[in-house]
Design an enzyme around this catalytic site. Structure first.
Site, PDB file in Angstrom:
ATOM      1  N   ARG A   1       8.105 -13.485   3.337  1.00  0.00           N
ATOM      2  CA  ARG A   1       8.261 -13.394   4.754  1.00  0.00           C
ATOM      3  C   ARG A   1       7.195 -14.167   5.510  1.00  0.00           C
ATOM      4  O   ARG A   1       6.299 -14.430   5.032  1.00  0.00           O
ATOM      5  CB  ARG A   1       8.354 -11.996   5.535  1.00  0.00           C
ATOM      6  CG  ARG A   1       7.268 -11.128   5.239  1.00  0.00           C
ATOM      7  CD  ARG A   1       6.865  -9.973   6.003  1.00  0.00           C
ATOM      8  NE  ARG A   1       5.685  -9.597   5.853  1.00  0.00           N
ATOM      9  CZ  ARG A   1       4.902  -8.781   5.101  1.00  0.00           C
ATOM     10  NH1 ARG A   1       5.805  -8.445   3.942  1.00  0.00           N
ATOM     11  NH2 ARG A   1       3.643  -8.415   4.944  1.00  0.00           N
TER      12      ARG A   1
ATOM     13  N   LYS B   1      -5.786  -1.282 -13.523  1.00  0.00           N
ATOM     14  CA  LYS B   1      -6.897  -0.767 -13.400  1.00  0.00           C
ATOM     15  C   LYS B   1      -7.557  -0.925 -11.830  1.00  0.00           C
ATOM     16  O   LYS B   1      -6.826  -1.808 -11.219  1.00  0.00           O
ATOM     17  CB  LYS B   1      -7.904  -2.012 -13.993  1.00  0.00           C
ATOM     18  CG  LYS B   1      -9.490  -1.808 -13.946  1.00  0.00           C
ATOM     19  CD  LYS B   1      -9.928  -0.966 -14.682  1.00  0.00           C
ATOM     20  CE  LYS B   1     -11.633  -0.619 -14.648  1.00  0.00           C
ATOM     21  NZ  LYS B   1     -12.153   0.562 -15.521  1.00  0.00           N
TER      22      LYS B   1
ATOM     23  N   GLY C   1       0.682  -1.291  -0.020  1.00  0.00           N
ATOM     24  CA  GLY C   1      -0.176   0.040   0.133  1.00  0.00           C
ATOM     25  C   GLY C   1       0.764   1.256  -0.220  1.00  0.00           C
ATOM     26  O   GLY C   1       0.329   2.516  -0.171  1.00  0.00           O
TER      27      GLY C   1
ATOM     28  N   GLU D   1      -0.534 -12.659  -2.628  1.00  0.00           N
ATOM     29  CA  GLU D   1      -1.401 -11.516  -2.173  1.00  0.00           C
ATOM     30  C   GLU D   1      -2.316 -11.795  -3.649  1.00  0.00           C
ATOM     31  O   GLU D   1      -1.750 -11.218  -4.682  1.00  0.00           O
ATOM     32  CB  GLU D   1      -1.113 -10.109  -1.965  1.00  0.00           C
ATOM     33  CG  GLU D   1      -0.832 -10.003  -0.499  1.00  0.00           C
ATOM     34  CD  GLU D   1      -0.402  -8.551  -0.254  1.00  0.00           C
ATOM     35  OE1 GLU D   1      -0.887  -7.590  -1.072  1.00  0.00           O
ATOM     36  OE2 GLU D   1       0.212  -8.435   0.602  1.00  0.00           O
TER      37      GLU D   1
END
Ligand code: MV4
Length: 447
Positions: free
Chosen positions: A293, A201, A165, A275
């Site tokens: 990790r 996108k 982020g 992710e």
């Protein structure tokens, strides 16, 4: 064989690693900063070495001192935990050069996956679905315009060296693009010393679903299903659960398969997390990045599979082959983790360090607490504010939620404000109970 493990971390994860090592018959050394001299890991490790002052850059990040401690105490392996040196390829290389086993993936995998553009390219070529967008660095507005013509607004500009982020900008219309692009590249250069950005996108209301994987140094890789980490605030996760209430059995196995593909394509050889963004409208899922990790939320996967991820990380670093096949990975019940932070939820989650004057933990069936604190301990202001991970298992989601409510009610923490009241509200909220909550949930309902 690893006979002595140095833990280059602090707090609950240092305690967690000491516990795994001790059960394996491995001696433990913990390094600590001046601010952590009275901490739990220092009390329970076999040996403890002070490596510097409170400041993280002069202690937990200053790896020359950590390596010197490993050599002096003859540790043959180093576990970095999460944060600090965990995803530092140069540190992993430095360990290798000294013949110390780094409990994590090989340095080249860390380096490749740390660069988010390279990571996306590697997994896309292996057939993993990725978010539509640029295939590489966006150099100028013209290049961006061509891609946006295909994918349409809104788009998100991300720093290649970012992740988690950091260094992201959302753009809703063309007239805002040039400014956002200039801002993003400048910011990326300042924050990471690398101005490379890419575009995707923007998926407006996603779930954050991640797949736990284990890969060894012999080409074997398995997944341990997903974790739903959508309940977050400003990119800090607050609660995680597994299984995700929105992922069906077919999607679960498909996401697991592509996560294993991603790991293999990156020549990965440790515990890792792939992710994805999951679109609850369409059921589509898209790779965004891979974390090299062990993660804070790893215990929920341990609770539903019965597999000790830290022990496997150590065995893999030791060169051992995975002794579990994909079809033999169990999955039973439901697990929820609430991160209890020393923060004031009524004051915008401001950190609230200080002395813990009372600390009584919940217990009984299905409760696990991973914590680095105790009654009388003073939380220092220099590091993160996590006090405990309250991890609750139930035979299904309903039982896990009832048990979490019960455990939050039993937990007594005095002296510091905590996020317990926030979690009690979450346990009652419609969006959480429905399971349909997304990454926007906290910002939308807890302002
Ligand atoms: C996104 C996204 C929507 N679309 N990428 C956040 C963490 C990092 N791993 C990637 N993140 C996101 N990537 C695309 N193409 C939404 C997020 C995201 C997010 C973005 C803005 C504000 C809050 C967010 C919370 C979770 C995820």
């Amino acid at each position: 064989m690893i006979s002595k493990l140095l833990i280059a971390n602090r707090g609950e994860i240092a305690v967690r690693i000491i516990r795994a090592a001790r059960e394996m018959g491995i001696q433990t050394v913990v390094v600590y900063s001046e601010a952590d001299k009275d901490s739990l890991p220092v009390k329970i490790a076999d040996q403890a070495v002070k490596i510097g002052p409170a400041s993280p850059t002069d202690s937990y990040l200053f790896y020359q001192n950590i390596l010197a401690a490993a050599l002096a105490l003859k540790a043959d392996a180093i576990h970095p935990g999460y944060g600090f040196l965990a995803e530092n390829a140069s540190f992993a290389e430095a360990c290798r050069a000294l013949n110390i086993k780094f409990v994590g993936p090989n340095p080249l995998s860390i380096r490749k996956l740390g660069d988010k553009i390279t990571a996306k390219k590697i997994v896309k070529e292996a057939g993993v679905p990725v978010v539509p967008g640029s295939d590489g660095v966006i150099k100028n507005f013209e290049e961006a315009r061509k891609i946006i013509e295909k994918i349409g607004y809104p788009v998100i500009i991300k720093a290649s060296a970012g992740g988690g982020g950091r260094g992201m900008r959302i753009v809703y219309k063309e007239s805002d693009f040039e400014n956002a692009f200039n801002y993003a590249t400048t910011e990326a250069q300042q924050a990471f010393g690398d101005s490379s950005v890419y575009i995707e996108k923007f998926i407006g209301n996603p779930k954050h679903i991640e797949i736990q994987i284990l890969a060894d140094k012999h080409g074997n890789a398995i997944h341990l299903y997903e974790r739903d980490c959508s309940l977050q605030r400003r990119h800090q996760k607050l609660l995680e659960e597994t299984p995700s209430p929105v992922i069906d059995e077919d999607t679960r196995m498909k996401m697991g398969e592509v996560a294993v593909k991603a790991a293999k394509a990156a020549n990965y050889d440790s515990a890792g997390t792939v992710e994805f963004l999951y679109d609850i409208e369409t059921g589509g899922y898209y790779f965004i990045e891979m974390n090299t990790r062990i993660q804070v939320e790893h215990p929920i996967t341990e609770e539903i599979t019965g597999i000790d991820l830290i022990k496997y990380q150590i065995r893999i670093a030791n060169g051992e082959k995975l002794d579990i096949k994909q079809e033999d990975v169990p999955r039973f019940g439901h697990c929820i983790e609430c991160r209890i932070n020393a923060e004031d939820p009524d004051r915008n989650f401001t950190p609230n360090p200080g002395k813990i004057t009372n600390f009584i933990v919940p217990g009984g069936p299905g409760i696990r607490i991973d914590s680095g604190v105790f009654c009388g301990y003073t939380i220092p202001p220099y590091y993160d504010s996590m006090v405990a991970k309250l991890i609750v298992w139930g035979k299904n989601r309903k039982e896990a939620i009832s048990r979490m409510k019960r455990a939050l009610g039993e937990f007594i923490i005095e002296g510091v404000k905590t996020t317990i009241p926030f979690h009690e509200e979450v346990m009652k909220s419609k969006a959480f109970l429905s399971g349909q909550y997304t990454t926007n949930f906290v910002e939308k309902f807890f302002k």
